[in-house]
Design a protein around this motif. Structure first.
Motif, PDB file in Angstrom:
ATOM      1  N   TYR A   1      -6.869  -1.535   1.907  1.00 10.42           N
ATOM      2  CA  TYR A   1      -7.849  -0.458   1.784  1.00 10.42           C
ATOM      3  C   TYR A   1      -8.745  -0.698   0.576  1.00 10.42           C
ATOM      4  O   TYR A   1      -8.289  -1.196  -0.448  1.00 10.42           O
ATOM      5  N   ASN A   2      -9.999  -0.303   0.713  1.00  7.91           N
ATOM      6  CA  ASN A   2     -10.887  -0.268  -0.441  1.00  7.91           C
ATOM      7  C   ASN A   2     -10.524   0.983  -1.246  1.00  7.91           C
ATOM      8  O   ASN A   2     -10.555   2.102  -0.733  1.00  7.91           O
ATOM      9  N   VAL A   3     -10.148   0.799  -2.514  1.00  4.87           N
ATOM     10  CA  VAL A   3      -9.596   1.893  -3.324  1.00  4.87           C
ATOM     11  C   VAL A   3     -10.604   3.045  -3.464  1.00  4.87           C
ATOM     12  O   VAL A   3     -10.275   4.202  -3.228  1.00  4.87           O
TER      13      VAL A   3
ATOM     14  N   SER B   1      -2.890  -2.322  -0.565  1.00  6.03           N
ATOM     15  CA  SER B   1      -2.247  -2.318   0.754  1.00  6.03           C
ATOM     16  C   SER B   1      -1.418  -1.046   0.912  1.00  6.03           C
ATOM     17  O   SER B   1      -1.095  -0.383  -0.071  1.00  6.03           O
ATOM     18  N   SER B   2      -1.075  -0.715   2.172  1.00  5.90           N
ATOM     19  CA  SER B   2      -0.222   0.457   2.386  1.00  5.90           C
ATOM     20  C   SER B   2       1.131   0.252   1.702  1.00  5.90           C
ATOM     21  O   SER B   2       1.745   1.193   1.207  1.00  5.90           O
TER      22      SER B   2
ATOM     23  N   LEU C   1      -2.159   8.517   6.896  1.00  7.06           N
ATOM     24  CA  LEU C   1      -3.599   8.261   6.863  1.00  7.06           C
ATOM     25  C   LEU C   1      -4.198   8.279   8.261  1.00  7.06           C
ATOM     26  O   LEU C   1      -5.364   8.643   8.455  1.00  7.06           O
ATOM     27  N   ALA C   2      -3.369   7.899   9.252  1.00  6.49           N
ATOM     28  CA  ALA C   2      -3.868   7.840  10.627  1.00  6.49           C
ATOM     29  C   ALA C   2      -4.278   9.212  11.162  1.00  6.49           C
ATOM     30  O   ALA C   2      -5.082   9.310  12.089  1.00  6.49           O
TER      31      ALA C   2
ATOM     32  N   GLY D   1      -8.903   0.941   6.348  1.00 12.10           N
ATOM     33  CA  GLY D   1      -8.333  -0.353   5.979  1.00 12.10           C
ATOM     34  C   GLY D   1      -8.616  -1.456   6.977  1.00 12.10           C
ATOM     35  O   GLY D   1      -9.058  -1.226   8.103  1.00 12.10           O
ATOM     36  N   THR D   2      -8.362  -2.674   6.535  1.00  8.55           N
ATOM     37  CA  THR D   2      -8.566  -3.854   7.355  1.00  8.55           C
ATOM     38  C   THR D   2      -7.264  -4.641   7.310  1.00  8.55           C
ATOM     39  O   THR D   2      -6.729  -4.870   6.241  1.00  8.55           O
TER      40      THR D   2
END
Lengths: 213, 213
Positions: free
Chosen positions: B65-67, B33-34, B52-53, B59-60
């Motif tokens: 996020y998928n690492v 997670s963030s 990141l934006a 992410g969902t």
């Protein structure tokens, strides 16, 4: 001194401005405009004025800043109007480089010791310094009032060295080992990763290439 | 890739996030997670999301996020999905330290040469490298496609070395000499001043003392 929170980027630039002011002062220049400071260090004049405004009113419109006064004030803000005894732990290549790095023995900083636990390094001379056994750190820290500890040991030893520094009265830690270390909240700690700047270069090169497609 | 301007501080944090993601990936962790990234590197979760934006949607919500995906993407953004041949000029203590510094030979970077003009240094072995005479720089730069030049020479020689690098096709320069050097606009250049972080420490210590009065 005001108690508002100052961004770290501002402090970094203040450090850079003060070096530029030192150069002007050495060259006998007595006044400088925000535009000249900006050009000298590669930021915008508005940024210079904004950064300095954190710390009060400086300069006279149309005349600029008095170099000596502004230099003195910036050094005071940076805490460089006092002496900071500093010790380096780790006398490998990086420790050696730091011992002789000009910026570590000027502007209030004074290297009072370099330490290692490797018998082949202990006793070696680096400039005016002699590599001391790490076991002497507590004694020398007390005698010399070491306030800043610089970690230049391998990753695996970094936390242990930090703990020892804190236990012996160090107030601030500069960590060159590429690993996260934990110190109590009251200790100032910064990591220096020498390769992060490399990635800023490649980011910008990649970005530029992407834009020119 | 979007063409909006990304602050350098964001790029720096992206570099740090990607190291943290590498660590997670090595440890077999697949989602993050963030908040976890934020805690792992010491910034706020909002900062992670904001950084990141800049580069799109990741992410969902509620899953994170998928690492592996995020790591791959951050490396691509940083330009580390390709190889960067790098040369170090200056084989003194600092040059030696940089040659063996872990971060200079990983993540896309590959040191292909270390150079000096001091006869007592030429021919010395540093890890897998042998110090080459500076006169061979043009030949090796062409053969190895050196794209990044690292300056680790004394102040007095820094500009001359930068000029030589640029003349021989280097696209980016990382300067460790504590002096301003000039390169053409199309060259990416960053200075590393190892002592600026020291002054951030003393600023913060001084500030804290001032506030506690």
């Amino acid at each position: 001194m005001k108690t508002l929170r100052v961004p770290e980027a501002t402090v970094t630039r203040l450090s850079i401005y003060s070096r530029f002011l030192e150069r002007l002062d050495r060259n006998g220049i007595t006044t400088v405009s925000s535009g000249e400071i900006a050009e000298g260090v590669g930021v915008s004049p508005a940024q210079v004025r904004k950064d300095l405004a954190y710390f009060g009113e400086f300069g006279t419109r149309g005349v600029g800043y008095n170099v000596k006064d502004l230099l003195k004030y910036t050094l005071k803000i940076l805490g460089l109007d006092q002496e900071w005894a500093l010790a380096i732990v780790g006398a490998g290549n990086l420790g050696f480089a730091l011992c002789t790095y000009r910026g570590f023995n000027v502007r209030g900083f004074h290297i009072v010791g370099v330490f290692d636990n490797d018998p082949t390094r202990i006793g070696k001379r680096i400039g005016d310094l002699v590599v001391q056994p790490l076991t002497l750190f507590p004694e020398i820290a007390q005698k010399e009032n070491i306030r800043i500890g610089v970690i230049a040991v391998p990753t695996s030893a970094a936390q242990e060295v930090a703990d020892m520094m804190v236990k012996n009265g160090v107030e601030a830690v500069l960590n060159f080992a590429p690993v996260a270390i934990n110190v109590p909240d009251e200790i100032e700690m910064r990591n220096v990763d020498l390769s992060v700047k490399l990635e800023i270069l490649t980011f910008n090169l990649g970005f530029r290439n992407a834009q020119s497609l």
